[in-house]
Design a protein around this motif. Sequence first.
Motif, mmCIF file in Angstrom:
data_model
loop_
_atom_site.group_PDB
_atom_site.id
_atom_site.type_symbol
_atom_site.label_atom_id
_atom_site.label_comp_id
_atom_site.label_asym_id
_atom_site.label_seq_id
_atom_site.Cartn_x
_atom_site.Cartn_y
_atom_site.Cartn_z
ATOM 1 N N MET A 1 -26.431 78.024 35.103
ATOM 2 C CA MET A 1 -25.323 77.101 34.840
ATOM 3 C C MET A 1 -24.006 77.879 34.866
ATOM 4 O O MET A 1 -23.894 78.937 34.295
ATOM 5 C CB MET A 1 -25.513 76.424 33.480
ATOM 6 C CG MET A 1 -24.372 75.488 33.098
ATOM 7 S SD MET A 1 -24.601 74.729 31.463
ATOM 8 C CE MET A 1 -26.005 73.679 31.771
ATOM 9 N N SER A 2 -23.022 77.331 35.537
ATOM 10 C CA SER A 2 -21.719 77.979 35.598
ATOM 11 C C SER A 2 -21.038 77.890 34.245
ATOM 12 O O SER A 2 -21.416 77.117 33.371
ATOM 13 C CB SER A 2 -20.843 77.300 36.655
ATOM 14 O OG SER A 2 -20.407 76.040 36.200
ATOM 15 N N SER A 6 -22.750 72.185 34.344
ATOM 16 C CA SER A 6 -23.325 71.528 35.512
ATOM 17 C C SER A 6 -23.151 70.026 35.357
ATOM 18 O O SER A 6 -23.340 69.472 34.271
ATOM 19 C CB SER A 6 -24.817 71.882 35.626
ATOM 20 O OG SER A 6 -25.386 71.235 36.726
ATOM 21 N N TYR A 7 -22.799 69.352 36.444
ATOM 22 C CA TYR A 7 -22.479 67.928 36.369
ATOM 23 C C TYR A 7 -23.427 67.055 37.169
ATOM 24 O O TYR A 7 -23.678 65.913 36.805
ATOM 25 C CB TYR A 7 -21.025 67.701 36.824
ATOM 26 C CG TYR A 7 -20.048 68.363 35.895
ATOM 27 C CD1 TYR A 7 -19.581 67.714 34.764
ATOM 28 C CD2 TYR A 7 -19.647 69.681 36.098
ATOM 29 C CE1 TYR A 7 -18.721 68.335 33.880
ATOM 30 C CE2 TYR A 7 -18.790 70.314 35.218
ATOM 31 C CZ TYR A 7 -18.327 69.643 34.118
ATOM 32 O OH TYR A 7 -17.486 70.270 33.231
ATOM 33 N N VAL A 8 -23.945 67.564 38.261
ATOM 34 C CA VAL A 8 -24.841 66.772 39.097
ATOM 35 C C VAL A 8 -26.165 66.579 38.375
ATOM 36 O O VAL A 8 -26.757 67.535 37.860
ATOM 37 C CB VAL A 8 -25.066 67.456 40.464
ATOM 38 C CG1 VAL A 8 -26.103 66.701 41.273
ATOM 39 C CG2 VAL A 8 -23.750 67.548 41.226
ATOM 40 N N LYS A 77 -17.473 74.953 29.533
ATOM 41 C CA LYS A 77 -18.525 74.063 29.046
ATOM 42 C C LYS A 77 -18.443 73.832 27.541
ATOM 43 O O LYS A 77 -19.136 72.973 27.013
ATOM 44 C CB LYS A 77 -19.904 74.591 29.431
ATOM 45 C CG LYS A 77 -20.261 75.965 28.887
ATOM 46 C CD LYS A 77 -21.587 76.416 29.460
ATOM 47 C CE LYS A 77 -21.957 77.834 29.020
ATOM 48 N NZ LYS A 77 -23.214 78.278 29.659
ATOM 49 N N HIS A 283 -15.586 71.109 38.562
ATOM 50 C CA HIS A 283 -16.894 70.711 39.101
ATOM 51 C C HIS A 283 -17.356 71.704 40.176
ATOM 52 O O HIS A 283 -17.452 71.373 41.358
ATOM 53 C CB HIS A 283 -16.825 69.297 39.690
ATOM 54 C CG HIS A 283 -16.406 68.247 38.714
ATOM 55 N ND1 HIS A 283 -15.810 67.063 39.099
ATOM 56 C CD2 HIS A 283 -16.492 68.202 37.359
ATOM 57 C CE1 HIS A 283 -15.546 66.339 38.031
ATOM 58 N NE2 HIS A 283 -15.957 67.007 36.962
ATOM 59 N N LYS A 284 -17.703 72.895 39.730
ATOM 60 C CA LYS A 284 -18.076 73.947 40.688
ATOM 61 C C LYS A 284 -19.373 73.644 41.422
ATOM 62 O O LYS A 284 -19.590 74.147 42.524
ATOM 63 C CB LYS A 284 -18.198 75.292 39.974
ATOM 64 C CG LYS A 284 -16.863 75.952 39.647
ATOM 65 C CD LYS A 284 -17.047 77.329 39.060
ATOM 66 C CE LYS A 284 -17.638 78.291 40.079
ATOM 67 N NZ LYS A 284 -17.753 79.666 39.522
ATOM 68 N N ASP A 285 -20.255 72.845 40.826
ATOM 69 C CA ASP A 285 -21.494 72.537 41.535
ATOM 70 C C ASP A 285 -21.251 71.559 42.686
ATOM 71 O O ASP A 285 -22.076 71.461 43.590
ATOM 72 C CB ASP A 285 -22.583 72.027 40.590
ATOM 73 C CG ASP A 285 -22.125 70.945 39.625
ATOM 74 O OD1 ASP A 285 -20.913 70.659 39.568
ATOM 75 O OD2 ASP A 285 -22.984 70.387 38.922
ATOM 76 N N ILE A 286 -20.114 70.860 42.674
ATOM 77 C CA ILE A 286 -19.745 70.004 43.799
ATOM 78 C C ILE A 286 -18.801 70.737 44.744
ATOM 79 O O ILE A 286 -18.891 70.591 45.965
ATOM 80 C CB ILE A 286 -19.068 68.702 43.295
ATOM 81 C CG1 ILE A 286 -20.039 67.899 42.416
ATOM 82 C CG2 ILE A 286 -18.601 67.845 44.472
ATOM 83 C CD1 ILE A 286 -19.406 66.651 41.822
ATOM 84 N N PRO A 288 -17.897 74.465 45.147
ATOM 85 C CA PRO A 288 -18.081 75.865 44.723
ATOM 86 C C PRO A 288 -16.869 76.763 44.981
ATOM 87 O O PRO A 288 -16.642 77.725 44.247
ATOM 88 C CB PRO A 288 -19.294 76.325 45.548
ATOM 89 C CG PRO A 288 -19.999 75.074 45.933
ATOM 90 C CD PRO A 288 -18.935 74.039 46.088
#
Length: 336
Positions: A1-2, A6-8, A77, A283-286, A288
Amino acid sequence: MSNEGSYVEQDEFNRDTNYIEDRITADGGDGWKVEPDRYRLVVARACPWANRAIIVRRLLGLEDVLSMGICGPTHDKRSWTFDLDPDGLDPVLKIPRIQDAYLARFPDYPRGITVPAVVEVSSGKVVTNDYPQMTLDFSTEWTQYHRDGAPNLYPDALRSEIDEVAELVFKDVNNGVYRCGFAGSQEAYDKAYDQLFSRLDWLEERLSRQRFLVGDTITEADVRLFTTLARFDAVYHGHFKANRNKLIEMPALWGYARDLFQTPGFGDTTDFVQIKQHYYIVHKDINPTQIVPKGPDLSNWLTPHRREQLGGRPFGDGTPPPPPKPDEVVDPAHSA
């Protein structure tokens, strides 16, 4: 997890809607009585839910009795932080992050640390983060402190219709864009996308016949829809893949959004730079790379909307709010 979280979701995005339900009321029934200078509203201009509270506070003229702390556009977070303030501390609460106010009241608070939140200044404890009820209470419980000419955003005769429309808008549009963006499967995304644009088509048809969502004046329902529309082309169309078409390609909705944007209390509380920074950086998971797009062009928000041809009176028997307080003015470089 960043570090940003994590959002997704694995499949369909489900928003946690279990908030601190304490209410600040005229009679103090929950132990929190409406009193001037007792509370501080903590917001982030980037957040659509907080943007609602900023708009309603401004329209009703509560600035002199309910101070406002503004978090920066990004967070980790743990929580939103006061990185815009000198030394990174809220000047009134003297804390670096809103999480501190949550933990002051609930040392083991298990849920997300959200804005908007109302904090009791003397104790430093969060009172509520129940944003849907918060703005309704501003309209109905803080009436003693409304400015002269404050609009009635939640009139008795229209409450059932406002509630009905607002619920549809929340489910399919306000939260619908997140269900698109945070979907973890093609099936979940497709379902959310179809619901979102089906509801936008419904709104397009409704607003082609009437200037505002309910009745002939601005109500709570309009505030709730506006904050999503203001973010649509700048963020949701690309970042959240809500891309059947842009807001500017839906004539009634686009005219309606500009009508509100050009109304004191709406556009002058909207910070497009902070909005884009929040979504594209956090939103790094969307996204990066965390690259924030330069577009879209914002000057079109100030073009004529001609919605007055549909009639209606934005503030009813009331008047527009005065200009924002000097320390609450949005940076002109961040607006249209």
